[in-house]
Enzyme design. Structure first.
Site, short mmCIF file in Angstrom:
data_model
loop_
_atom_site.label_atom_id
_atom_site.label_comp_id
_atom_site.label_asym_id
_atom_site.label_seq_id
_atom_site.Cartn_x
_atom_site.Cartn_y
_atom_site.Cartn_z
N GLU A 149 -6.29 -20.64 -42.64
CA GLU A 149 -5.09 -21.40 -42.26
C GLU A 149 -5.42 -22.89 -42.29
O GLU A 149 -6.39 -23.33 -41.69
CB GLU A 149 -4.63 -21.02 -40.85
CG GLU A 149 -3.35 -21.78 -40.47
CD GLU A 149 -2.93 -21.58 -39.03
OE1 GLU A 149 -1.91 -20.93 -38.81
OE2 GLU A 149 -3.63 -22.09 -38.13
N HIS A 165 -2.19 -27.45 -25.68
CA HIS A 165 -3.04 -26.26 -25.78
C HIS A 165 -3.85 -26.09 -24.49
O HIS A 165 -3.94 -24.99 -23.95
CB HIS A 165 -3.97 -26.44 -26.99
CG HIS A 165 -4.63 -25.18 -27.45
ND1 HIS A 165 -5.89 -24.84 -27.05
CD2 HIS A 165 -4.21 -24.18 -28.26
CE1 HIS A 165 -6.22 -23.68 -27.60
NE2 HIS A 165 -5.20 -23.26 -28.34
#
Ligand code: 0O2
Length: 212
Positions: A149, A165
């Protein structure tokens, strides 16, 4: 040499991680070369920095569970697309699209999905451009296509995503309302900042062209 999708012949966790690590190195090196070439031709670096990571076993198991799959090697290889992750951080949103186009043109990269979270930010406020690619990894027994990714984002988006996050993990996805609200406000500020910095940069470039 015939290439095959990473499914058959991956007999252990170590072999799988070896393939993901190798794919991550290939993608990182190719992108650094693209950046160097761009600097060589246009005297400009679209990439500020590159980061890469392999997803931890805990995070893989959590993601499989979250998506309703049993924890098995087959499910990991089939359903988790971001075990090998490469992140490109750049200055301007225009760099994101420029880099995405350059990646799409790479002969060895097969792009199998694109997620444009600039066009459609996530409800959290997350903005980033994701490309899911597979790259050939050559081993002594053959060529294996391995998924990586690639996330492309600006410095501002990266700053926001890192903080979000941290907060997400700290509160295990249940942050208090006032924190989520503040994060969304910051996401709007981050988006405005990116737009202003881009138009400022365009104005500087235009002024330079007129002067020359
Ligand atoms: P971690 O802990 O960062 O590894 P897919 O991978 O395409 O099959 P997924 O995971 O829904 O399915 O794809 P998506 O939405 O593109 O997310 C992939 C990764 O992008 C995430 O991995 C995060 O790294 C990042 N991401 C996506 N949404 C958010 C968000 O709202 N905030 C932040 N900070 N990052 C996000 P993981 O496995 O979810 O997490």
């Amino acid at each position: 040499m015939q290439s095959h999708i990473m499914k058959e012949g991956v007999d252990s966790w170590e072999s799988a991680m070896f393939l993901y690590r190798s794919a991550m190195k290939i993608v990182t090196t190719k992108l650094e070369i693209l950046n160097d070439e761009f600097q060589h031709i246009h005297k400009y670096n679209p990439i500020e920095y590159v980061k890469s990571r392999l997803k931890t076993p805990e995070s893989i198991v959590k993601k499989l569970k979250r998506n309703g799959f049993d924890s098995s090697m087959e499910n990991m290889i089939e359903y988790i697309n971001d075990i090998a992750g490469v992140r490109l951080v750049c200055s301007f949103t225009s760099d994101i699209y420029r880099l995405a186009e350059m990646i799409k043109k790479q002969r060895d990269f097969k792009v199998f999905a694109v997620k444009d979270y600039l066009e459609q930010p996530k409800p959290s406020g997350y903005r980033s451009y994701h490309l899911l690619v597979s790259v050939p990894v050559e081993t002594s027994t053959g060529v294996v296509e391995v998924k990586v990714e690639i996330q492309i984002r600006t410095i501002a988006m990266d700053f926001w995503a890192s903080l979000e996050h941290k907060i997400y993990y700290k509160f295990e996805g249940n942050a208090p309302e006032y924190i989520s609200k503040d994060l969304q406000e910051c996401a709007a500020i981050m988006s405005d900042l990116d737009a202003k910095m881009l138009s400022l940069n365009e104005a500087i470039l235009e002024a330079q062209t007129i002067k020359e």
